[in-house]
Design a protein around this motif. Sequence first.
Motif, PDB file in Angstrom:
ATOM      1  N   ASP A   2     -12.056 -32.118 -10.245  1.00 35.78           N
ATOM      2  CA  ASP A   2     -12.597 -32.283 -11.616  1.00 35.78           C
ATOM      3  C   ASP A   2     -13.888 -33.254 -11.711  1.00 35.78           C
ATOM      4  O   ASP A   2     -14.011 -33.967 -10.522  1.00 35.78           O
ATOM      5  CB  ASP A   2     -11.512 -32.584 -12.643  1.00 35.78           C
ATOM      6  N   THR A   3     -14.461 -33.185 -12.686  1.00 33.65           N
ATOM      7  CA  THR A   3     -15.587 -34.247 -12.963  1.00 33.65           C
ATOM      8  C   THR A   3     -15.070 -35.599 -12.703  1.00 33.65           C
ATOM      9  O   THR A   3     -15.910 -36.555 -12.425  1.00 33.65           O
ATOM     10  CB  THR A   3     -16.110 -33.841 -14.073  1.00 33.65           C
ATOM     11  N   ASP A   4     -13.940 -36.109 -13.090  1.00 33.78           N
ATOM     12  CA  ASP A   4     -13.666 -37.543 -12.899  1.00 33.78           C
ATOM     13  C   ASP A   4     -12.831 -37.657 -11.468  1.00 33.78           C
ATOM     14  O   ASP A   4     -12.354 -38.741 -11.477  1.00 33.78           O
ATOM     15  CB  ASP A   4     -12.654 -37.689 -14.157  1.00 33.78           C
ATOM     16  N   ASP A   5     -12.863 -36.737 -10.695  1.00 36.82           N
ATOM     17  CA  ASP A   5     -12.139 -37.001  -9.508  1.00 36.82           C
ATOM     18  C   ASP A   5     -10.839 -37.490  -9.505  1.00 36.82           C
ATOM     19  O   ASP A   5     -10.305 -38.451  -8.895  1.00 36.82           O
ATOM     20  CB  ASP A   5     -12.846 -38.102  -8.493  1.00 36.82           C
ATOM     21  N   ASN A   6      -9.970 -36.927 -10.454  1.00 37.49           N
ATOM     22  CA  ASN A   6      -8.453 -37.378 -10.479  1.00 37.49           C
ATOM     23  C   ASN A   6      -7.662 -37.015  -9.436  1.00 37.49           C
ATOM     24  O   ASN A   6      -7.980 -35.953  -8.928  1.00 37.49           O
ATOM     25  CB  ASN A   6      -8.158 -36.774 -12.012  1.00 37.49           C
ATOM     26  N   GLU A 433     -15.717 -36.183   0.898  1.00 35.09           N
ATOM     27  CA  GLU A 433     -15.589 -35.681  -0.581  1.00 35.09           C
ATOM     28  C   GLU A 433     -16.702 -34.839  -1.065  1.00 35.09           C
ATOM     29  O   GLU A 433     -16.505 -34.013  -1.678  1.00 35.09           O
ATOM     30  CB  GLU A 433     -15.573 -37.197  -1.329  1.00 35.09           C
ATOM     31  N   ARG A 437     -16.351 -30.779  -2.319  1.00 33.19           N
ATOM     32  CA  ARG A 437     -16.841 -30.370  -3.400  1.00 33.19           C
ATOM     33  C   ARG A 437     -17.716 -29.255  -3.332  1.00 33.19           C
ATOM     34  O   ARG A 437     -17.503 -28.269  -4.298  1.00 33.19           O
ATOM     35  CB  ARG A 437     -17.558 -31.458  -4.354  1.00 33.19           C
ATOM     36  N   SER A 441     -15.374 -27.232  -6.378  1.00 30.01           N
ATOM     37  CA  SER A 441     -16.016 -27.007  -7.614  1.00 30.01           C
ATOM     38  C   SER A 441     -17.432 -26.715  -7.830  1.00 30.01           C
ATOM     39  O   SER A 441     -18.045 -26.008  -8.744  1.00 30.01           O
ATOM     40  CB  SER A 441     -15.642 -28.325  -8.507  1.00 30.01           C
ATOM     41  N   SER A 457     -11.513 -25.880  -9.391  1.00 29.27           N
ATOM     42  CA  SER A 457     -10.899 -27.094  -9.611  1.00 29.27           C
ATOM     43  C   SER A 457      -9.553 -26.898 -10.301  1.00 29.27           C
ATOM     44  O   SER A 457      -9.186 -25.795 -10.859  1.00 29.27           O
ATOM     45  CB  SER A 457     -11.766 -28.153 -10.373  1.00 29.27           C
ATOM     46  N   GLU A 459      -7.640 -27.592 -13.440  1.00 29.71           N
ATOM     47  CA  GLU A 459      -7.494 -28.001 -14.556  1.00 29.71           C
ATOM     48  C   GLU A 459      -6.946 -27.113 -15.623  1.00 29.71           C
ATOM     49  O   GLU A 459      -6.777 -25.924 -15.162  1.00 29.71           O
ATOM     50  CB  GLU A 459      -9.174 -28.274 -15.073  1.00 29.71           C
TER      51      GLU A 459
END
Length: 502
Positions: A2-6, A433, A437, A441, A457, A459
């Motif tokens: 996701d956009t926050d790299d969780n 990474e 990606r 995503s 992703s 989510e």
Amino acid sequence: MDTDDNVVSVVAIKSGHVVYVGESEEDALANFNKVPTTIDLKGRVAVPGLIDCHNHIVLLGNRPGYHTPLENAYSIADVQDTYRSRASTVPTGSFITTIGGFHPNQFNETRLPTLAELDEALPDHPVFVSYGFAGAAATNSRGKAFFESLDQPPAIGDDGAIASGDENGKALLALRQQLAFEDRKRGVRDAMAYAAAMGVTTHLDQGAFPATGTSGDGAANEDLYAMHLPWLSVYDDGGGIVRLRINFLHMDDTVEVPTVQQRLLNAFRFFGGDMVRTGGIGEFATADYAGGPVFEAAARRIARAGWRLEVHSLTGADYQTQIQAFEAVDAEQSIADLRWVIAHVPLITPEYLERLKRLGGGVNLSGWQYLAGTGPQAGPPFRDILASGIPTGMGGDGMQIAPLNPWVHIYYATTGKNALGEVINPDQQISREEALRLYTSANQWFLGGPDEHLLGSLEVGRLGDVVVLSDDYFEVPDEELRRIRSILTVVGGEVVYDSGDL
């Protein structure tokens, strides 16, 4: 991704969609009114199902014989072991084939196996193994006997060697003439199973060159109006286990662009469902793919119809004339929201990246130079392209000139090394990474339509596609990247591949 790299420990999927992502199994279970299936990954790394935004998996499903990928073999002994394993599931006397997707450069011996070596591995099955679009190829004693019984046999050496070009084409034509529709459906199921084992759950197929039904056809030729039928039939049967997105390739050579026009009049873009859906026009719209009056005539019609267009670039000049043509069309009819794409772009420059970016376009990249490429700067310029900020994704371009296996392409993108172990793309390597990606995503941009916010992703609300990896992608040595596989692949909450490791 996701956009926050969780990074999380628990994912829950219900009715095909992700309903929880986090750290609490108790909170995940609260989404269900009955006890769901729970799988303990035992510390394995899991990632979203990979998206391949540029490949030719439909061709792979239409291969003659019992097709057996060799892109994961690194010696003649590996080839023999792969064929022995395959033979255990193939009826005696049936052809085992490998057509494209590998190169002798990846073997320690840098050559094809001989007739004697193939006989040793496959005493009870004929075999045809051919690389690239049109060989060279090799066969064993049973295969040689079959080919020499033909009215127009290919020339075959005592060592089983078959020359590239027309000789290879004669052998391939004879095998294709034996294909029944049910054989093609079996090939589709095999292609899906292989993709699932590699962790690729969504495929944007880029079509084929028109078949002539002669020995001039190579691995990339098929009937453009029938090649999807066995795939659609497998989906109709409920046997589809990966997601397919279909681009339509055209090779018109007159300004009337008749086949493109009929496609636009009689097909729907983004038509279908979550498992199989149409996409756009590409990776060719016309025979003069690099530009010119026929290309621009097709592009104008495609823009007016509001369709996506994808073309490919392999030289230091073709992307320039393509982008210039895009600009000419855009001056008459905006393409800003259509997501027109140029693929491969091994030699694209920052100036033209910026011009394409201003048009709302994007580029997709592959490691197709991995198999047979040489330096000193084989491309694509991964690092420069990411720095430009243009929409960027990755696809394998498999399985003719390149592998389908995404981990091979990631190896190339992150090391710059070809199959011989030579660095041929220096100073353009990207991080693991970044590469992951591009395969997840970032690739949703290239799917567009209803898929854009459903895949790529893990989510809440997205489709539940998960891949559990054989090794820790972020920690294994570089040379082990190519050997990563899925040990568990989940598509829409359904396990579609299970190696048994868990």
